[in-house]
Design a protein around this motif. Sequence first.
Motif, PDB file in Angstrom:
ATOM      1  N   VAL A   5       0.844  -1.201   0.000  1.00 22.81           N
ATOM      2  CA  VAL A   5       0.000   0.000   0.000  1.00 22.81           C
ATOM      3  C   VAL A   5       0.874   1.244   0.000  1.00 22.81           C
ATOM      4  O   VAL A   5       0.608   2.206  -0.731  1.00 22.81           O
ATOM      5  CB  VAL A   5      -0.962  -0.009   1.221  1.00 22.81           C
ATOM      6  CG1 VAL A   5      -1.736   1.293   1.297  1.00 22.81           C
ATOM      7  CG2 VAL A   5      -1.897  -1.197   1.150  1.00 22.81           C
ATOM      8  N   ALA A   6       1.924   1.219   0.806  1.00 23.56           N
ATOM      9  CA  ALA A   6       2.836   2.365   0.852  1.00 23.56           C
ATOM     10  C   ALA A   6       3.475   2.607  -0.507  1.00 23.56           C
ATOM     11  O   ALA A   6       3.551   3.750  -0.981  1.00 23.56           O
ATOM     12  CB  ALA A   6       3.907   2.131   1.907  1.00 23.56           C
ATOM     13  N   ARG A   7       3.886   1.552  -1.157  1.00 26.91           N
ATOM     14  CA  ARG A   7       4.553   1.700  -2.456  1.00 26.91           C
ATOM     15  C   ARG A   7       3.586   2.157  -3.539  1.00 26.91           C
ATOM     16  O   ARG A   7       3.962   2.918  -4.426  1.00 26.91           O
ATOM     17  CB  ARG A   7       5.258   0.398  -2.837  1.00 26.91           C
ATOM     18  CG  ARG A   7       6.437   0.142  -1.919  1.00 26.91           C
ATOM     19  CD  ARG A   7       7.121  -1.158  -2.176  1.00 26.91           C
ATOM     20  NE  ARG A   7       8.127  -1.384  -1.144  1.00 26.91           N
ATOM     21  CZ  ARG A   7       9.013  -2.353  -1.165  1.00 26.91           C
ATOM     22  NH1 ARG A   7       9.046  -3.200  -2.185  1.00 26.91           N
ATOM     23  NH2 ARG A   7       9.873  -2.480  -0.186  1.00 26.91           N
ATOM     24  N   ARG A  25       0.450   9.303   6.652  1.00 25.67           N
ATOM     25  CA  ARG A  25       0.600   7.884   7.020  1.00 25.67           C
ATOM     26  C   ARG A  25       1.718   7.235   6.225  1.00 25.67           C
ATOM     27  O   ARG A  25       2.479   6.417   6.738  1.00 25.67           O
ATOM     28  CB  ARG A  25      -0.707   7.128   6.816  1.00 25.67           C
ATOM     29  CG  ARG A  25      -1.741   7.471   7.877  1.00 25.67           C
ATOM     30  CD  ARG A  25      -2.942   6.560   7.862  1.00 25.67           C
ATOM     31  NE  ARG A  25      -2.573   5.152   7.961  1.00 25.67           N
ATOM     32  CZ  ARG A  25      -3.251   4.168   7.383  1.00 25.67           C
ATOM     33  NH1 ARG A  25      -4.325   4.429   6.661  1.00 25.67           N
ATOM     34  NH2 ARG A  25      -2.869   2.914   7.515  1.00 25.67           N
ATOM     35  N   VAL A  26       1.815   7.603   4.957  1.00 23.41           N
ATOM     36  CA  VAL A  26       2.882   7.055   4.118  1.00 23.41           C
ATOM     37  C   VAL A  26       4.240   7.532   4.620  1.00 23.41           C
ATOM     38  O   VAL A  26       5.197   6.758   4.713  1.00 23.41           O
ATOM     39  CB  VAL A  26       2.676   7.447   2.636  1.00 23.41           C
ATOM     40  CG1 VAL A  26       3.810   6.930   1.770  1.00 23.41           C
ATOM     41  CG2 VAL A  26       1.340   6.933   2.130  1.00 23.41           C
ATOM     42  N   LEU A  30       7.448   5.398   5.849  1.00 24.74           N
ATOM     43  CA  LEU A  30       8.800   5.554   5.287  1.00 24.74           C
ATOM     44  C   LEU A  30       9.842   5.704   6.385  1.00 24.74           C
ATOM     45  O   LEU A  30      10.965   5.215   6.257  1.00 24.74           O
ATOM     46  CB  LEU A  30       8.857   6.779   4.364  1.00 24.74           C
ATOM     47  CG  LEU A  30       8.417   6.589   2.929  1.00 24.74           C
ATOM     48  CD1 LEU A  30       8.543   7.899   2.168  1.00 24.74           C
ATOM     49  CD2 LEU A  30       9.197   5.505   2.233  1.00 24.74           C
ATOM     50  N   GLU A  31       9.488   6.411   7.443  1.00 25.99           N
ATOM     51  CA  GLU A  31      10.435   6.626   8.540  1.00 25.99           C
ATOM     52  C   GLU A  31      10.775   5.330   9.271  1.00 25.99           C
ATOM     53  O   GLU A  31      11.873   5.194   9.809  1.00 25.99           O
ATOM     54  CB  GLU A  31       9.864   7.638   9.530  1.00 25.99           C
ATOM     55  CG  GLU A  31       9.808   9.046   8.979  1.00 25.99           C
ATOM     56  CD  GLU A  31       9.126  10.023   9.922  1.00 25.99           C
ATOM     57  OE1 GLU A  31       8.898   9.663  11.102  1.00 25.99           O
ATOM     58  OE2 GLU A  31       8.818  11.137   9.483  1.00 25.99           O
ATOM     59  N   SER A  32       9.844   4.377   9.243  1.00 23.71           N
ATOM     60  CA  SER A  32      10.053   3.144   9.999  1.00 23.71           C
ATOM     61  C   SER A  32      10.386   1.934   9.131  1.00 23.71           C
ATOM     62  O   SER A  32      10.664   0.865   9.658  1.00 23.71           O
ATOM     63  CB  SER A  32       8.812   2.832  10.841  1.00 23.71           C
ATOM     64  OG  SER A  32       7.697   2.586   9.998  1.00 23.71           O
ATOM     65  N   CYS A  33      10.334   2.076   7.819  1.00 28.11           N
ATOM     66  CA  CYS A  33      10.566   0.933   6.924  1.00 28.11           C
ATOM     67  C   CYS A  33      11.728   1.241   5.974  1.00 28.11           C
ATOM     68  O   CYS A  33      11.572   1.982   5.001  1.00 28.11           O
ATOM     69  CB  CYS A  33       9.289   0.609   6.138  1.00 28.11           C
ATOM     70  SG  CYS A  33       9.485  -0.823   5.051  1.00 28.11           S
ATOM     71  N   TRP A  39      13.217   1.693  -1.605  1.00 27.57           N
ATOM     72  CA  TRP A  39      12.408   1.546  -2.815  1.00 27.57           C
ATOM     73  C   TRP A  39      12.025   2.915  -3.362  1.00 27.57           C
ATOM     74  O   TRP A  39      12.120   3.164  -4.564  1.00 27.57           O
ATOM     75  CB  TRP A  39      11.154   0.723  -2.509  1.00 27.57           C
ATOM     76  CG  TRP A  39      10.287   0.493  -3.697  1.00 27.57           C
ATOM     77  CD1 TRP A  39      10.320  -0.574  -4.540  1.00 27.57           C
ATOM     78  CD2 TRP A  39       9.257   1.349  -4.206  1.00 27.57           C
ATOM     79  NE1 TRP A  39       9.377  -0.432  -5.536  1.00 27.57           N
ATOM     80  CE2 TRP A  39       8.707   0.741  -5.352  1.00 27.57           C
ATOM     81  CE3 TRP A  39       8.749   2.580  -3.797  1.00 27.57           C
ATOM     82  CZ2 TRP A  39       7.690   1.324  -6.094  1.00 27.57           C
ATOM     83  CZ3 TRP A  39       7.721   3.163  -4.529  1.00 27.57           C
ATOM     84  CH2 TRP A  39       7.203   2.532  -5.669  1.00 27.57           C
ATOM     85  N   PHE A  40      11.604   3.808  -2.479  1.00 23.40           N
ATOM     86  CA  PHE A  40      11.196   5.147  -2.896  1.00 23.40           C
ATOM     87  C   PHE A  40      12.371   5.922  -3.487  1.00 23.40           C
ATOM     88  O   PHE A  40      12.228   6.577  -4.521  1.00 23.40           O
ATOM     89  CB  PHE A  40      10.588   5.900  -1.711  1.00 23.40           C
ATOM     90  CG  PHE A  40      10.032   7.252  -2.049  1.00 23.40           C
ATOM     91  CD1 PHE A  40       9.117   7.417  -3.073  1.00 23.40           C
ATOM     92  CD2 PHE A  40      10.409   8.373  -1.329  1.00 23.40           C
ATOM     93  CE1 PHE A  40       8.588   8.658  -3.378  1.00 23.40           C
ATOM     94  CE2 PHE A  40       9.878   9.619  -1.630  1.00 23.40           C
ATOM     95  CZ  PHE A  40       8.980   9.765  -2.648  1.00 23.40           C
TER      96      PHE A  40
END
Length: 84
Positions: A5-7, A25-26, A30-33, A39-40
């Motif tokens: 979902v984030a991607r 939320r995204v 990003l801060e935790s993954c 990827w981003f």
Amino acid sequence: MYCSVAREALSARIDGEAGPVPAARVDEHLESCADCSAWFDRACELSLRVDLSAITAPDLTADILRSAAAETQQSGYVGRGQAG
């Protein structure tokens, strides 16, 4: 948040589109993954390299039609339904 979902949201962000979830939320994801953050970064770099909006192709229509007409005249081709 699931990485998929984030991607999807990040891909939309890169394309200037609305994402499926709020941007805050995204960003939290990003801060935790580290995987999604990497990827981003790669997706942004690739997007800059492949920015097709910056590429313009010349309009060759007139040149192609002139060339086709010249070849037609040289070959003596009359065309379907145009024979006398």
